[in-house]
Design a protein around this motif. Structure first.
Motif, PDB file in Angstrom:
ATOM      1  N   ILE A  20      12.989  34.259  56.754  1.00 31.45           N
ATOM      2  CA  ILE A  20      12.888  33.067  55.917  1.00 31.45           C
ATOM      3  C   ILE A  20      14.176  32.952  55.117  1.00 31.45           C
ATOM      4  CG2 ILE A  20      11.568  31.922  54.099  1.00 31.45           C
ATOM      5  CD1 ILE A  20       9.239  33.936  54.937  1.00 31.45           C
ATOM      6  N   GLU A  44       9.585  38.606  64.869  1.00 33.26           N
ATOM      7  CA  GLU A  44      10.038  38.787  63.498  1.00 33.26           C
ATOM      8  C   GLU A  44      10.327  37.407  62.917  1.00 33.26           C
ATOM      9  OE1 GLU A  44      13.517  41.048  60.944  1.00 33.26           O
ATOM     10  OE2 GLU A  44      13.781  40.823  63.110  1.00 33.26           O
ATOM     11  N   SER A  94      10.268  35.020  48.052  1.00 35.19           N
ATOM     12  CA  SER A  94       9.339  36.149  48.236  1.00 35.19           C
ATOM     13  C   SER A  94       7.898  35.668  48.361  1.00 35.19           C
ATOM     14  CB  SER A  94       9.446  37.126  47.067  1.00 35.19           C
ATOM     15  OG  SER A  94      10.673  37.775  47.101  1.00 35.19           O
ATOM     16  N   TYR A  97       7.010  32.968  49.900  1.00 34.87           N
ATOM     17  CA  TYR A  97       6.885  32.575  51.312  1.00 34.87           C
ATOM     18  C   TYR A  97       6.667  33.807  52.178  1.00 34.87           C
ATOM     19  CZ  TYR A  97       8.445  27.736  50.593  1.00 34.87           C
ATOM     20  OH  TYR A  97       8.544  26.424  50.217  1.00 34.87           O
ATOM     21  N   GLN A  98       7.388  34.878  51.874  1.00 38.68           N
ATOM     22  CA  GLN A  98       7.237  36.118  52.625  1.00 38.68           C
ATOM     23  C   GLN A  98       5.798  36.632  52.520  1.00 38.68           C
ATOM     24  OE1 GLN A  98       9.486  39.471  51.091  1.00 38.68           O
ATOM     25  NE2 GLN A  98       9.756  40.279  53.156  1.00 38.68           N
ATOM     26  N   ARG A  99       5.265  36.601  51.327  1.00 39.05           N
ATOM     27  CA  ARG A  99       3.882  37.042  51.099  1.00 39.05           C
ATOM     28  C   ARG A  99       2.905  36.177  51.898  1.00 39.05           C
ATOM     29  NH1 ARG A  99       4.518  37.408  46.176  1.00 39.05           N
ATOM     30  NH2 ARG A  99       3.933  35.320  45.550  1.00 39.05           N
ATOM     31  N   ARG A 156       2.996  37.119  55.578  1.00 38.54           N
ATOM     32  CA  ARG A 156       2.297  38.386  55.833  1.00 38.54           C
ATOM     33  C   ARG A 156       0.784  38.210  55.752  1.00 38.54           C
ATOM     34  NH1 ARG A 156       6.637  42.059  52.786  1.00 38.54           N
ATOM     35  NH2 ARG A 156       7.911  42.524  54.592  1.00 38.54           N
ATOM     36  N   VAL A 191       8.463  40.395  58.515  1.00 38.04           N
ATOM     37  CA  VAL A 191       8.968  39.255  57.750  1.00 38.04           C
ATOM     38  C   VAL A 191      10.038  39.741  56.796  1.00 38.04           C
ATOM     39  CG1 VAL A 191       8.388  37.317  56.243  1.00 38.04           C
ATOM     40  CG2 VAL A 191       6.631  38.266  57.749  1.00 38.04           C
ATOM     41  N   ARG A 192      11.167  39.047  56.784  1.00 41.13           N
ATOM     42  CA  ARG A 192      12.188  39.334  55.784  1.00 41.13           C
ATOM     43  C   ARG A 192      12.764  38.023  55.266  1.00 41.13           C
ATOM     44  NH1 ARG A 192      17.693  40.888  58.792  1.00 41.13           N
ATOM     45  NH2 ARG A 192      17.039  40.460  60.920  1.00 41.13           N
ATOM     46  N   THR A 193      13.492  38.117  54.177  1.00 39.79           N
ATOM     47  CA  THR A 193      14.040  36.921  53.542  1.00 39.79           C
ATOM     48  C   THR A 193      15.540  37.058  53.348  1.00 39.79           C
ATOM     49  OG1 THR A 193      13.694  37.747  51.294  1.00 39.79           O
ATOM     50  CG2 THR A 193      11.887  36.493  52.294  1.00 39.79           C
TER      51      THR A 193
END
Length: 141
Positions: A36, A33, A68, A70-72, A75, A82-84
């Motif tokens: 970020i 996991e 968000s 960075y999260q994209r 993925r 992935v979480r922020t």
């Protein structure tokens, strides 16, 4: 060593971008996991901005939207989990004292230099985290 939860700090500095890329690759390799984190530094605001809830809310909302992205990217690179997290305060202290105990990562990945803030001039946030974090810290140059 295989990691199950990797925490990476981002602030758009060149070193932080490299740290993010490393963390994405490691998370993908370990099927870990990826969390970020970015910290809104209150010291960057003048007294009028700090007193304005609308200003702080706007800054935070903008940072959340940016994180968000960075999260994209993570993925799209193949990281499944992935979480922020966006928080406020002194980055090193917030990450070490609040976020690490809450998230319980195996590894913290950070860039060696901050993009802005007093940390550039009066000591490194990365050095603080490496010294005080209760987990392994990888500092990327």
């Amino acid at each position: 060593m295989k990691f199950s939860r990797i925490l990476v700090g981002v602030d758009d500095s060149q070193d932080a971008l490299l740290a993010f890329k490393y963390a994405v690759d490691q998370a993908k390799q370990d099927q870990a996991e990826l969390i970020i984190v970015s910290i809104l530094e209150n010291e960057e605001m003048n007294v009028y901005e700090a007193l304005s809830k609308d200003y702080v809310h706007g800054e935070r909302a903008e940072l959340e939207q940016h994180v968000s992205s960075y999260q994209r990217q993570a993925r799209e690179a193949g990281v499944e989990m992935v979480r922020t997290i966006v928080s406020e305060g002194e980055p090193g202290e917030v990450i070490v004292k609040d976020i690490i105990p809450h998230v319980e990562p195996d590894l913290l990945v950070v860039g060696s230099e901050a993009k802005k803030g007093l940390a550039q001039h009066f000591g490194s946030q990365a050095a603080y985290m490496a010294k005080y974090a209760p987990i392994s810290v990888l500092v990327i140059r």
